[in-house]
Design an enzyme around this catalytic site. Sequence first.
Site, PDB file in Angstrom:
ATOM      1  N   ASP A   1      -5.108  -8.451  -3.262  1.00 14.17           N
ATOM      2  CA  ASP A   1      -5.387  -8.187  -1.853  1.00 14.17           C
ATOM      3  C   ASP A   1      -6.659  -8.873  -1.358  1.00 14.17           C
ATOM      4  O   ASP A   1      -6.667 -10.079  -1.103  1.00 14.17           O
ATOM      5  CB  ASP A   1      -5.435  -6.678  -1.635  1.00 14.17           C
ATOM      6  CG  ASP A   1      -5.358  -6.281  -0.164  1.00 14.17           C
ATOM      7  OD1 ASP A   1      -5.478  -7.156   0.698  1.00 14.17           O
ATOM      8  OD2 ASP A   1      -5.181  -5.086   0.131  1.00 14.17           O
TER       9      ASP A   1
ATOM     10  N   HIS B   1       0.839  -1.209   0.000  1.00 20.29           N
ATOM     11  CA  HIS B   1       0.000   0.000   0.000  1.00 20.29           C
ATOM     12  C   HIS B   1       0.873   1.258   0.000  1.00 20.29           C
ATOM     13  O   HIS B   1       0.917   1.969  -0.988  1.00 20.29           O
ATOM     14  CB  HIS B   1      -1.015   0.018   1.143  1.00 20.29           C
ATOM     15  CG  HIS B   1      -1.907  -1.167   1.190  1.00 20.29           C
ATOM     16  ND1 HIS B   1      -2.681  -1.564   0.105  1.00 20.29           N
ATOM     17  CD2 HIS B   1      -2.140  -2.085   2.171  1.00 20.29           C
ATOM     18  CE1 HIS B   1      -3.347  -2.652   0.424  1.00 20.29           C
ATOM     19  NE2 HIS B   1      -3.037  -2.993   1.655  1.00 20.29           N
TER      20      HIS B   1
END
Length: 453
Positions: free
Chosen positions: A319, A268
């Site tokens: 993810d 991220h």
Amino acid sequence: MSPTPLTADFLWQDGSWHAGGAGLSVSGARFAPASGLAGGERVGRFVLPGMPNLHSHAFQRAMAGLAERRGPGEDSFWTWRETMYAFAEAIDPDDLKAIATQLYIEMVKAGYTQVCEFHYLHHGPRGVHYAEPAAMSLALIEAAREAGIGLTLLPVLYMTGGFDGRPLNERQQRFRHDVGQYVALLERLAPLQNDMLRLGIALHSLRAVPEDAMRALLASGVCRELPIHIHIAEQLGEVQDCLAVRGARPVEWLLDHAEVNSRWTLIHATHLTPHETDRLARSGAVAGLCPTTEANLGDGLFPLATFIDAGGTLGIGSDSHISVSPVEELRWLEYGQRLITRHRNVAARRPEESVGTALWQRALEGGALAAATDIARLADGARADLLVLDDRSPLLAARDEADVIDSFLFAGNTPLVRDVMVGGQWRVRDFSHAAEQSAAEAYRVVVERLAAA
């Protein structure tokens, strides 16, 4: 084993298209020299390397679409997390295997040929240990084997519930190891590695791993050569808490307190200052970007142009698997930048550069580095992973090598990955995976039971 020559009109090699001819052959699980080999199978017009998926939480695929109902207040990552914890409560090793097998088949069909599994669902409910401490990890390994995808297994160290060291809550007990237990798990799994299975380490986040534990783990012998992944700076709340307790922003703190280099993947890294962006790029670490999940969770947007201009390395992951498509991850990586900057073609940093080719090559190289594999290359000695695009599709009509990847990524949602080879074996032919029907049925049974629980 005699090499099998393959021919194609165009092969994606070293960041550009090359006229294929008899440019490839496969010997066992790897590419071999093709010179001097006659004949061969023509596999298609456009052939690409398989894409690494550098961030996956496999069990979350089964809850995709179940967290889209508004709560009593403002919803955020933190309210979504409680929904996820509740869903994960009943999953056992057999359930995880069924969910992961279905997911991994979806990945292969979409063009991912290696997945980095950021795996923290280690124990039973309330933290009760299974008789086989690696039971959940072994379930993932078996799922990858059945799906025919390469796996970089990243068991997660998860120790505390916040930067202040608070203990994990009841739902988080399934994730917990101390450093000794975690190293023992790595030692249990390390001998299982092979051409399709790599092992790495994952620190869940700075809030979940105290500084002394991080230092002890990174100094241990079993960890010294392994890739290292960590969630970091995903949410503004995390940044604020890190500033309050450690006196620095998360990425800033990590760069100051660890030898961050190309072994590291920072997942991220959404909320960066310009100085952090520059330092991260210069460190050689991979920025692990998951645009569809980051959008779904309301995380924010990574500073893509600044990072690329500073020489940064990036890859993509799915993810939480609200989408399982490298096309959609790369498309939304670019589209998010267009929305925030109000400019087009942001990932192309040079005049006349193609956005699609720039994104695809960057994600190949960064993903392979994060996964500790060599699958980003159609080259002698690399693992024999490749994708064949569907040149019969109307979406690729009148497209040549100059614009085929742009059309692949930006011309719609019709699947264009027709055939997929992983480790020298055809896993998908004419859009079909041999195990997809049986895997879908097993998945359906598990999800229906979990939904009724």
